[in-house]
Design an enzyme around this catalytic site. Sequence first.
Site, PDB file in Angstrom:
ATOM      1  N   ASN A  53      56.261  57.865 109.577  1.00 32.68           N
ATOM      2  CA  ASN A  53      55.548  58.330 108.391  1.00 32.68           C
ATOM      3  C   ASN A  53      54.204  57.638 108.170  1.00 32.68           C
ATOM      4  O   ASN A  53      53.435  58.023 107.298  1.00 32.68           O
ATOM      5  CB  ASN A  53      56.405  58.139 107.137  1.00 32.68           C
ATOM      6  CG  ASN A  53      56.704  56.666 106.869  1.00 32.68           C
ATOM      7  OD1 ASN A  53      57.474  56.058 107.609  1.00 32.68           O
ATOM      8  ND2 ASN A  53      56.100  56.089 105.847  1.00 32.68           N
ATOM      9  N   THR A  54      53.894  56.620 108.987  1.00 35.17           N
ATOM     10  CA  THR A  54      52.648  55.882 108.801  1.00 35.17           C
ATOM     11  C   THR A  54      52.213  55.242 110.115  1.00 35.17           C
ATOM     12  O   THR A  54      52.981  55.178 111.079  1.00 35.17           O
ATOM     13  CB  THR A  54      52.826  54.789 107.713  1.00 35.17           C
ATOM     14  OG1 THR A  54      51.562  54.209 107.410  1.00 35.17           O
ATOM     15  CG2 THR A  54      53.773  53.698 108.193  1.00 35.17           C
ATOM     16  N   GLY A  55      50.968  54.763 110.151  1.00 28.01           N
ATOM     17  CA  GLY A  55      50.482  54.001 111.302  1.00 28.01           C
ATOM     18  C   GLY A  55      50.550  54.741 112.616  1.00 28.01           C
ATOM     19  O   GLY A  55      50.370  55.959 112.686  1.00 28.01           O
ATOM     20  N   ILE A  56      50.816  53.978 113.686  1.00 26.85           N
ATOM     21  CA  ILE A  56      50.799  54.576 115.020  1.00 26.85           C
ATOM     22  C   ILE A  56      51.959  55.554 115.215  1.00 26.85           C
ATOM     23  O   ILE A  56      51.853  56.485 116.010  1.00 26.85           O
ATOM     24  CB  ILE A  56      50.794  53.503 116.127  1.00 26.85           C
ATOM     25  CG1 ILE A  56      52.059  52.658 116.112  1.00 26.85           C
ATOM     26  CG2 ILE A  56      49.573  52.628 116.011  1.00 26.85           C
ATOM     27  CD1 ILE A  56      52.111  51.652 117.243  1.00 26.85           C
ATOM     28  N   GLY A  57      53.053  55.371 114.481  1.00 26.28           N
ATOM     29  CA  GLY A  57      54.157  56.324 114.582  1.00 26.28           C
ATOM     30  C   GLY A  57      53.743  57.703 114.122  1.00 26.28           C
ATOM     31  O   GLY A  57      54.072  58.714 114.754  1.00 26.28           O
TER      32      GLY A  57
ATOM     33  N   SER B 249      55.238  43.766 121.436  1.00 24.31           N
ATOM     34  CA  SER B 249      53.993  43.133 121.012  1.00 24.31           C
ATOM     35  C   SER B 249      53.638  42.010 121.975  1.00 24.31           C
ATOM     36  O   SER B 249      54.508  41.451 122.645  1.00 24.31           O
ATOM     37  CB  SER B 249      54.144  42.564 119.596  1.00 24.31           C
ATOM     38  OG  SER B 249      53.071  41.703 119.272  1.00 24.31           O
TER      39      SER B 249
ATOM     40  N   GLY C 135      60.006  55.239 112.239  1.00 26.20           N
ATOM     41  CA  GLY C 135      58.814  54.772 111.549  1.00 26.20           C
ATOM     42  C   GLY C 135      57.645  55.706 111.713  1.00 26.20           C
ATOM     43  O   GLY C 135      56.504  55.266 111.896  1.00 26.20           O
TER      44      GLY C 135
ATOM     45  N   TYR D 230      59.345  36.618 114.414  1.00 31.24           N
ATOM     46  CA  TYR D 230      58.715  37.848 114.904  1.00 31.24           C
ATOM     47  C   TYR D 230      58.621  37.827 116.423  1.00 31.24           C
ATOM     48  O   TYR D 230      58.936  38.815 117.096  1.00 31.24           O
ATOM     49  CB  TYR D 230      57.326  37.999 114.294  1.00 31.24           C
ATOM     50  CG  TYR D 230      56.608  39.266 114.708  1.00 31.24           C
ATOM     51  CD1 TYR D 230      57.090  40.512 114.341  1.00 31.24           C
ATOM     52  CD2 TYR D 230      55.449  39.205 115.487  1.00 31.24           C
ATOM     53  CE1 TYR D 230      56.434  41.681 114.724  1.00 31.24           C
ATOM     54  CE2 TYR D 230      54.787  40.356 115.870  1.00 31.24           C
ATOM     55  CZ  TYR D 230      55.278  41.592 115.493  1.00 31.24           C
ATOM     56  OH  TYR D 230      54.620  42.743 115.879  1.00 31.24           O
TER      57      TYR D 230
END
Length: 328
Positions: free
Chosen positions: A56-60, A183, A54, A209
């Site tokens: 390609n976006t966000g915290i990754g 989380s 993951g 979740y």
Amino acid sequence: MALQGGPLAGAVIGGLIACILFIALLLFLFRMWMQGPKCTSKVSLEGKIVVITGANTGIGKICALDMAKRGGKIIMLCRSTERGEAAAEEIRKETEAEVIFHKCDLASLASVRECAEQLNNSLPKIDILLNNAGVMMCPLTRTEDGFEMQIGTNHFGHFLLTNLLMPLLKKAAPDARIVNVSSLAHERGRMNFDDINYEKRPYGPAEAYGQSKLANVLFTRELARKGEGSGVNAYALHPGVIATELGRHLNANPVLKCMSMMFMPLVKTPEAGAQTSLYCCLEQSISDENGKYYSDCRRKEPAVQAQNDEDAKKLWQISEKLTGLAQN
């Protein structure tokens, strides 16, 4: 003499402006506090290989960029070829580091196996595996293999990928690391081993979740137990409440969308949210710790149910069976 007319209005307006400025300052300071501490490690990653799901976006993506700047060879695993290649090229241009994209859909065990085979055939080792990708609060959907989407993507996909890449991680011992992004929602999670994929009971997005995030912490715990002495340490973490694409399913609910917009100024930026992931990947002072849980760049105790060794073992056994790992 009391103020009258214009002077009184001016005083009132001045007081209101001062009050507004004071409140704005408090909100600004509170927002800064909400961003949390930063990872202060100056460690170089020259000669190191980092694999991030993951990315390609966000915290990754923030983590990929940071570790590329440190000289690491970055392997970005993403579901979308178009978005993954674009993000990899962006990081290459900014850092001039070696950044490689591989397609990996965690909601498909066949895709995970194909990606792991490619990595095992092309890499000499893996120093850091950052299991960052995930989905959150999505409607009831199923993976290619019939798993409930959140447990399937957040846990089963990463479980299989991690185990298939273990030979490469062991080649990077004694300081190889597996970092699992969990989380705070794991505290509300409960493992339902009799119906882990919601085939019998009513489905609740938040409940599912929480179960998937609890699975991340239990997986980390059992990884540490099984890998004791191997030189491959495992860490789990809560990144914080972050303004990223992960919460896109919340927008489908008008009430949740409204609440999300109200609190958005107070949540962490992706840059702030990436700090605990970077801490677990890089911080040398935790090199001897294994199977622990972190938040705000320091060790925390996870929920009681996340410390259940029997549940950790049971989850591993079920995961082996459902992913077909036991047949390898």
